[in-house]
Write an enzyme that holds these catalytic residues in place. Structure first.
Site, PDB file in Angstrom:
ATOM      1  N   ASP A  28       0.891  -1.164  -0.076  1.00 28.41           N
ATOM      2  CA  ASP A  28      -0.046   0.202  -0.077  1.00 28.41           C
ATOM      3  C   ASP A  28       0.978   1.293  -0.246  1.00 28.41           C
ATOM      4  OD1 ASP A  28      -1.638   2.055   0.635  1.00 28.41           O
ATOM      5  OD2 ASP A  28      -2.850   1.355   2.148  1.00 28.41           O
ATOM      6  N   HIS A  33       0.313   8.219   2.592  1.00 27.84           N
ATOM      7  CA  HIS A  33       1.276   7.967   3.542  1.00 27.84           C
ATOM      8  C   HIS A  33       2.863   8.255   3.365  1.00 27.84           C
ATOM      9  CE1 HIS A  33      -2.273   5.577   4.858  1.00 27.84           C
ATOM     10  NE2 HIS A  33      -2.350   4.990   3.803  1.00 27.84           N
ATOM     11  N   ILE A  48       0.279  10.535   6.917  1.00 27.23           N
ATOM     12  CA  ILE A  48      -0.381   9.611   8.083  1.00 27.23           C
ATOM     13  C   ILE A  48      -0.142   8.207   7.914  1.00 27.23           C
ATOM     14  CG2 ILE A  48      -2.250  11.398   8.208  1.00 27.23           C
ATOM     15  CD1 ILE A  48      -4.166   9.277   6.871  1.00 27.23           C
ATOM     16  N   GLY A  51      -4.202   2.972   8.530  1.00 24.24           N
ATOM     17  CA  GLY A  51      -4.990   2.496   9.547  1.00 24.24           C
ATOM     18  C   GLY A  51      -4.500   1.123  10.216  1.00 24.24           C
TER      19      GLY A  51
END
Length: 135
Positions: A28, A33, A48, A51
């Site tokens: 990912d 990110h 960020i 999750g």
């Protein structure tokens, strides 16, 4: 022997380097990110953490600390409430909310909080099995 109401808390910090390693491992590579310029144009303003990477600290606690070694992670529901940013302190909070006598299973409230703001960032419940720690 753990029982309903028992709690456990621990802190962690995710670094940008760890986020990059997770992106490589998971595949990912969303620029949200990894790319500061891209993230600056989003509501988050900076990169960020994934999750599921932030939630992986729940797995670490279950397998190593509470209930600990020998825990079998049966299921997990998660809700991502707020972003997790690199280089900030977060806290995993666990609480046993149910046990099943004789089956050695339990339900554990699994939450991650932004430590500075005391804001919930990840919310969920895990089902676990542990032959030694749960009734």
């Amino acid at each position: 022997m753990l029982k309903v109401g028992d709690q456990y808390t621990t802190e962690f910090i995710i670094t940008q380097k760890q986020i990059e390693a997770f992106a490589e491992l998971s595949g990912d590579k969303n620029p949200l990110h990894l790319d500061a310029a891209y993230a600056a144009e989003t509501p988050f303003k900076k990169p960020i953490a994934h999750g599921i990477f932030s939630a992986s600290f729940i797995s670490k606690v279950l397998g190593m600390d509470f209930p600990g070694e020998g825990t079998l992670y049966l299921s997990q529901n998660l809700s991502f409430k707020r972003p997790v940013y690199p280089d900030q302190a977060y806290e995993v909070r666990m609480e046993i909310i149910e046990t099943v006598e004789g089956k050695h299973t339990g339900t554990i409230k699994t939450q991650v909080f932004d430590k500075e703001k005391n804001k919930l960032v990840v919310d969920g419940e895990a089902q676990v099995r542990h032959l030694d720690q749960l009734p």
